[in-house]
Write an enzyme that holds these catalytic residues in place. Structure first.
Site, short mmCIF file in Angstrom:
data_model
loop_
_atom_site.label_atom_id
_atom_site.label_comp_id
_atom_site.label_asym_id
_atom_site.label_seq_id
_atom_site.Cartn_x
_atom_site.Cartn_y
_atom_site.Cartn_z
N HIS A 1 -7.26 -0.76 -10.11
CA HIS A 1 -7.50 -0.48 -8.70
C HIS A 1 -6.96 0.92 -8.41
O HIS A 1 -6.01 1.39 -9.06
CB HIS A 1 -6.77 -1.48 -7.82
CG HIS A 1 -7.35 -2.85 -7.86
ND1 HIS A 1 -7.13 -3.76 -6.85
CD2 HIS A 1 -8.13 -3.48 -8.77
CE1 HIS A 1 -7.75 -4.88 -7.14
NE2 HIS A 1 -8.35 -4.75 -8.31
N GLU B 1 -5.04 2.11 -6.15
CA GLU B 1 -3.62 2.19 -5.85
C GLU B 1 -2.76 2.12 -7.11
O GLU B 1 -1.80 2.88 -7.26
CB GLU B 1 -3.19 1.04 -4.91
CG GLU B 1 -3.96 0.96 -3.62
CD GLU B 1 -5.17 0.03 -3.69
OE1 GLU B 1 -6.08 0.27 -4.51
OE2 GLU B 1 -5.22 -0.93 -2.91
N CYS C 1 -4.87 -5.06 -1.88
CA CYS C 1 -4.85 -6.49 -2.18
C CYS C 1 -3.39 -6.87 -2.50
O CYS C 1 -2.53 -5.99 -2.65
CB CYS C 1 -5.76 -6.79 -3.38
SG CYS C 1 -5.13 -6.14 -4.94
#
Length: 163
Positions: free
Chosen positions: A69, A71, A99
């Site tokens: 992801h 991040e 998430c």
């Protein structure tokens, strides 16, 4: 009375400066999201002392790695740049609310401020799962930054996917 007015004006000017800076970095995160190919378009930028030290976008499908992801990639890159896993002086700008997996990584890395664009009403780490409430983290979370633009890029992706 004038002192009160001048203090208010200074406060407003500081807010404008902060909003301009926040919008600027979110625009760079949006540019990252637009580089995605065949992935959910999420971009992230990590800033320290007004300098971008890491940029990333989702590569989960490309890498065939569930942890790829934006991040997580940005946090890993920033940690390499600083040679430290503690990102206490850093701010993270991301186009979609993280998430829970990414949220926990943000808390563990000790990011100082998190700014995100679109809210994730199903899986949001902070608006749904409230990870910041079950941890002793001091991260400050700000959502809805450039939300319309962030929503638009996600909506277009999912519309195209359904065609």
């Amino acid at each position: 009375m004038n002192l009160d007015l001048s203090q208010r004006l200074l406060w407003i000017l500081r807010k404008i400066k902060i909003m301009n800076k926040t919008n600027y970095y979110m625009q760079i995160a949006l540019e990252q999201a637009k580089q995605v190919n065949g992935e959910i378009p999420v971009g992230a930028v990590i800033v320290r002392n007004d300098e971008i030290i890491s940029r990333a976008f989702n590569t989960k499908e490309q890498d065939k790695d569930v942890t790829s992801h934006a991040e997580i990639i940005a946090i890993k890159n920033a940690s390499k740049v600083l040679n430290n896993w503690r990102l206490e002086d850093c701010d993270l700008y991301v186009t979609l609310e993280p998430c829970p997996m990414c949220g926990w990584a943000i808390l563990q890395s000790r990011i100082k401020n998190l700014y995100f664009g679109s809210y994730d009403n199903q899986y949001g780490a902070f608006s749904v799962a409230h990870l910041d409430k079950i941890s002793d983290s001091k991260v400050k979370v700000y959502g809805g930054i450039c939300e319309t633009e962030c929503d638009s890029i996600l909506e277009k992706f999912f519309d195209d996917l359904r065609k």
